[in-house]
Design an enzyme around this catalytic site. Structure first.
Site, PDB file in Angstrom:
ATOM      1  N   GLY A 250      -4.389   9.053  -1.592  1.00  0.00           N
ATOM      2  CA  GLY A 250      -4.096   9.361  -0.194  1.00  0.00           C
ATOM      3  C   GLY A 250      -3.147  10.530  -0.113  1.00  0.00           C
ATOM      4  O   GLY A 250      -2.865  11.185  -1.112  1.00  0.00           O
ATOM      5  N   LYS A 251      -2.691  10.765   1.106  1.00  0.00           N
ATOM      6  CA  LYS A 251      -1.757  11.879   1.293  1.00  0.00           C
ATOM      7  C   LYS A 251      -0.418  11.581   0.646  1.00  0.00           C
ATOM      8  O   LYS A 251       0.220  12.457   0.088  1.00  0.00           O
ATOM      9  CB  LYS A 251      -1.544  12.104   2.795  1.00  0.00           C
ATOM     10  CG  LYS A 251      -2.578  13.025   3.413  1.00  0.00           C
ATOM     11  CD  LYS A 251      -2.098  13.414   4.784  1.00  0.00           C
ATOM     12  CE  LYS A 251      -3.247  13.673   5.728  1.00  0.00           C
ATOM     13  NZ  LYS A 251      -2.849  13.485   7.125  1.00  0.00           N
ATOM     14  N   SER A 253       0.214   8.706  -1.408  1.00  0.00           N
ATOM     15  CA  SER A 253       0.260   7.906  -2.626  1.00  0.00           C
ATOM     16  C   SER A 253      -1.041   7.945  -3.402  1.00  0.00           C
ATOM     17  O   SER A 253      -2.083   8.324  -2.882  1.00  0.00           O
ATOM     18  CB  SER A 253       0.583   6.458  -2.270  1.00  0.00           C
ATOM     19  OG  SER A 253      -0.540   5.870  -1.655  1.00  0.00           O
ATOM     20  N   ASP A 391       1.618   2.300  11.270  1.00  0.00           N
ATOM     21  CA  ASP A 391       0.375   2.978  10.839  1.00  0.00           C
ATOM     22  C   ASP A 391      -0.737   1.922  10.818  1.00  0.00           C
ATOM     23  O   ASP A 391      -1.565   1.878   9.914  1.00  0.00           O
ATOM     24  CB  ASP A 391       0.551   3.596   9.448  1.00  0.00           C
ATOM     25  CG  ASP A 391      -0.552   4.602   9.105  1.00  0.00           C
ATOM     26  OD1 ASP A 391      -1.308   4.982  10.033  1.00  0.00           O
ATOM     27  OD2 ASP A 391      -0.679   4.981   7.933  1.00  0.00           O
TER      28      ASP A 391
HETATM   29  P1  ADP Z   1      -1.674   5.276   1.481  1.00  0.00           P
HETATM   30  O1  ADP Z   1      -0.282   5.376   1.971  1.00  0.00           O
HETATM   31  O2  ADP Z   1      -2.036   6.325   0.503  1.00  0.00           O
HETATM   32  O3  ADP Z   1      -2.667   5.106   2.588  1.00  0.00           O
HETATM   33  P2  ADP Z   1      -2.296   2.536   0.877  1.00  0.00           P
HETATM   34  O4  ADP Z   1      -1.270   1.497   0.602  1.00  0.00           O
HETATM   35  O5  ADP Z   1      -2.945   2.487   2.208  1.00  0.00           O
HETATM   36  O6  ADP Z   1      -1.689   3.947   0.590  1.00  0.00           O
HETATM   37  O7  ADP Z   1      -3.399   2.438  -0.259  1.00  0.00           O
HETATM   38  C1  ADP Z   1      -4.475   3.292  -0.301  1.00  0.00           C
HETATM   39  C2  ADP Z   1      -5.737   2.552  -0.603  1.00  0.00           C
HETATM   40  O8  ADP Z   1      -5.604   1.872  -1.843  1.00  0.00           O
HETATM   41  C3  ADP Z   1      -6.039   1.484   0.382  1.00  0.00           C
HETATM   42  O9  ADP Z   1      -6.814   1.978   1.461  1.00  0.00           O
HETATM   43  C4  ADP Z   1      -6.793   0.478  -0.420  1.00  0.00           C
HETATM   44  O10 ADP Z   1      -8.164   0.824  -0.463  1.00  0.00           O
HETATM   45  C5  ADP Z   1      -6.202   0.627  -1.788  1.00  0.00           C
HETATM   46  N1  ADP Z   1      -5.167  -0.402  -2.018  1.00  0.00           N
HETATM   47  C6  ADP Z   1      -3.856  -0.294  -1.759  1.00  0.00           C
HETATM   48  N2  ADP Z   1      -3.201  -1.408  -2.111  1.00  0.00           N
HETATM   49  C7  ADP Z   1      -4.114  -2.225  -2.617  1.00  0.00           C
HETATM   50  C8  ADP Z   1      -4.072  -3.547  -3.165  1.00  0.00           C
HETATM   51  N3  ADP Z   1      -2.946  -4.216  -3.264  1.00  0.00           N
HETATM   52  N4  ADP Z   1      -5.218  -4.093  -3.583  1.00  0.00           N
HETATM   53  C9  ADP Z   1      -6.371  -3.430  -3.474  1.00  0.00           C
HETATM   54  N5  ADP Z   1      -6.484  -2.204  -2.989  1.00  0.00           N
HETATM   55  C10 ADP Z   1      -5.376  -1.598  -2.553  1.00  0.00           C
HETATM   56 MG    MG Z   2      -3.094   3.715   3.899  1.00  0.00          MG
END
Ligand code: ADP
Ligand code: MG
Length: 508
Positions: A250-251, A253, A391
């Site tokens: 993502g942006k 992480s 968010d």
């Molecule tokens: P960002 O801030 O980059 O959006 P997220 O926490 O939303 O970070 O994580 C990005 C993606 O990673 C999520 O949309 C999901 O698909 C996957 N993801 C994040 N955490 C988990 C988790 N605990 N288990 C499974 N998939 C995860």
């Molecule tokens: Mg996210």
């Protein structure tokens, strides 16, 4: 023998035969004869011994010498041909290149032996003064000049200075190409040298900056070396069995799937994710307000350097998830926080992450069910956890085992945040719009949802967003004033059970 013949030639004498008279000779002749004899006698005093072996030897020497000569001449001819061939190869090898490789060492005939080498082709390497070889700049003695009288050369002498400047180019960084200058008797004026130096420094700074950026950023797919080291340490310490692959970039992480090992003799779940917060600040700049106005982090925020601020995001997510877990909201559990890396339980199965709500195909019943779950989630989050997601959207909700799981709470704030209610309104808007679009007739309007979550009774009236928003901002203002009057917040920065213990930072 017939005597008559003789008698006829010589007149007969009645007194018998007469001896012929000796021929007359001059004194000079006599003298010379004597001299000749004397000389002959002298010679005879030292007779030459004719030694047949010596003769043989001298003959042999004569013959061998000519053979050797012949052989040497042949060898010379052969060597010259070899050298010619070498010259052609050297020429071919170097082409028009400015930098050339000399085959000089492979030559058979030393230049001075090679009488044939054309005279106009001067071998500079053998001449004392090589115009293409830099003369070592003479160091000027302390007094600042050399020579006497008219021949005084000061340290400001143009030639001396020029040569010194050329030699100084050697100190430029290795990546700076100074061309052939160093090997020539090049004289750089101070002005040229200074601008070269300036250029060289600014280039170095620029490349260092680029390098730094590359080193310190978590690149699109990969991670920067520091993060890699941290990840490696986690595997090395046995916290993780292995790190498998990237789930999402993502942006802010990068999320990796990993297999858990054990931590302080406690087993780590079989499947976990590593949420690596990106260490480039660019993406976080416009997110400052989510953290610097959050009283929990406010004081620390101002004192931190950018890298530590990134860690704060990870820390913030950890505390928010802990609160959510406590309130019974389906969300990932925090296994470990290590700097800007958060190890969370995996939502999904067998390496397959649960789909985002936006991607999952649900029947209308499940969709309606999902809506009520989300409503409940929002209420729990606001009322139990004292948090606004900030968010909240179909991108940050996963559908797993018939349940909606809430993720990505690093930016979540408390409702008392100066813009907390505005964030809540935006969250409600996302949720309402999504479910309405998916045909959930029970889905509330943004205004109804806002009031249902917050417990505030903002009049809905004509459903005018600007009007509703004005009410929200007024509320925020009143809240701010109230906080100001009460003075600085005195709550503890974190609740006791806000998250697992952090590992001490070892290398900062
Ligand atoms: P960002 O801030 O980059 O959006 P997220 O926490 O939303 O970070 O994580 C990005 C993606 O990673 C999520 O949309 C999901 O698909 C996957 N993801 C994040 N955490 C988990 C988790 N605990 N288990 C499974 N998939 C995860
Ligand atoms: Mg996210």
């Amino acid at each position: 023998m017939d005597q008559t013949g003789v008698a006829a030639q010589t007149p007969k004498s009645p007194w018998g035969s007469v001896a012929p008279a000796a021929p007359a000779c001059s004194l000079a002749d006599v003298m010379s004869e004597q001299l000749a004899k004397q000389l002959d006698d002298e010679n005879n005093e030292f007779p030459t011994l004719t030694d047949p072996a010596a003769d043989l030897l001298s003959d042999e020497i004569c013959d061998t010498t000519s053979d050797l000569m012949l052989a040497q001449m042949l060898q010379m001819q052969f060597d010259r041909e070899f050298d010619d061939q070498l010259r052609r190869e050297e020429k071919k090898f170097n082409g028009d290149s400015k930098v050339s490789v000399s085959f000089e060492n492979y030559r058979m005939v030393h230049p001075y032996e090679d009488s044939d080498s054309s005279e106009d082709e001067v071998d500079w390497q053998d001449t004392k003064h090589d115009p293409y070889r830099a003369e070592k700049p003479h160091s000027t003695p302390r007094r600042g000049f050399t020579g006497k009288g008219k021949n005084i050369t000061t340290k400001h002498d143009e030639v001396v200075c020029g040569r010194k400047n050329t030699a100084r180019m050697d100190n430029f960084a290795p990546e700076v190409h100074v061309g052939d200058g160093l090997s020539m008797d090049l004289k750089l004026s101070n002005q040229v040298f200074n601008s070269l130096k300036q250029h060289c420094y600014s280039e170095q700074r620029r490349s260092a900056k680029l390098h730094e950026k590359k080193e310190h950023s978590t690149a699109e797919q990969a991670v920067d070396p520091r993060t890699r080291l941290l990840m490696y340490k986690l595997v090395n310490a046995g916290v993780l069995e292995n790190i498998n692959g990237c789930i999402s970039t993502g942006k802010e992480s990068v999320v990796f799937h990993a297999n858990g090992g054990s931590l302080e003799e406690q087993p780590v779940p079989e499947e976990v994710v590593l949420k690596v917060f990106k260490t480039t600040l660019n993406e976080f700049k416009n997110r400052d307000r989510y953290i610097k106005d959050d009283y929990r982090f406010k004081d620390r925020f101002s004192k931190l350097n950018p890298r530590k601020i990134i860690r704060l995001w990870a820390e913030k997510e950890m505390h928010n998830l802990a609160r959510m877990k406590k309130a019974g909201i389906p969300c990932p559990e925090v296994v470990l926080l290590r700097k800007h890396i958060l190890v969370l339980t995996f939502i999904g199965k067998d390496h397959v992450p649960a789909p985002k709500l936006k991607d999952v195909k649900l029947n209308s019943e499940d969709m309606k069910n999902a809506f009520y779950q989300v409503l409940h989630l929002m209420q729990l989050l606001y009322q139990e956890c004292n948090l606004v997601h900030a968010d909240f959207s179909e991108y940050n909700m996963l559908w797993h085992e018939g349940k909606v799981w809430l993720i990505d709470v690093s930016q979540s704030v408390e409702p008392t945040h100066p813009h907390g209610l505005e964030f809540l309104f935006r969250d409600c808007k996302n949720v309402s719009t999504f479910f309405q679009k998916r045909g959930v007739s029970e889905a509330m309007s943004v205004y109804e949802l806002f009031n249902a979550v917050s417990g505030l009774n903002i009049p809905i009236g004509s459903e005018d967003e600007a009007e509703f928003m004005a009410e929200i901002v007024a509320l925020e203002k009143r809240n701010e004033d109230h906080i100001q009057k009460r003075g600085k917040k005195t709550f503890p920065v974190f609740c006791e059970n806000d998250g697992p213990p952090k590992q001490p930072d070892s290398d900062d």
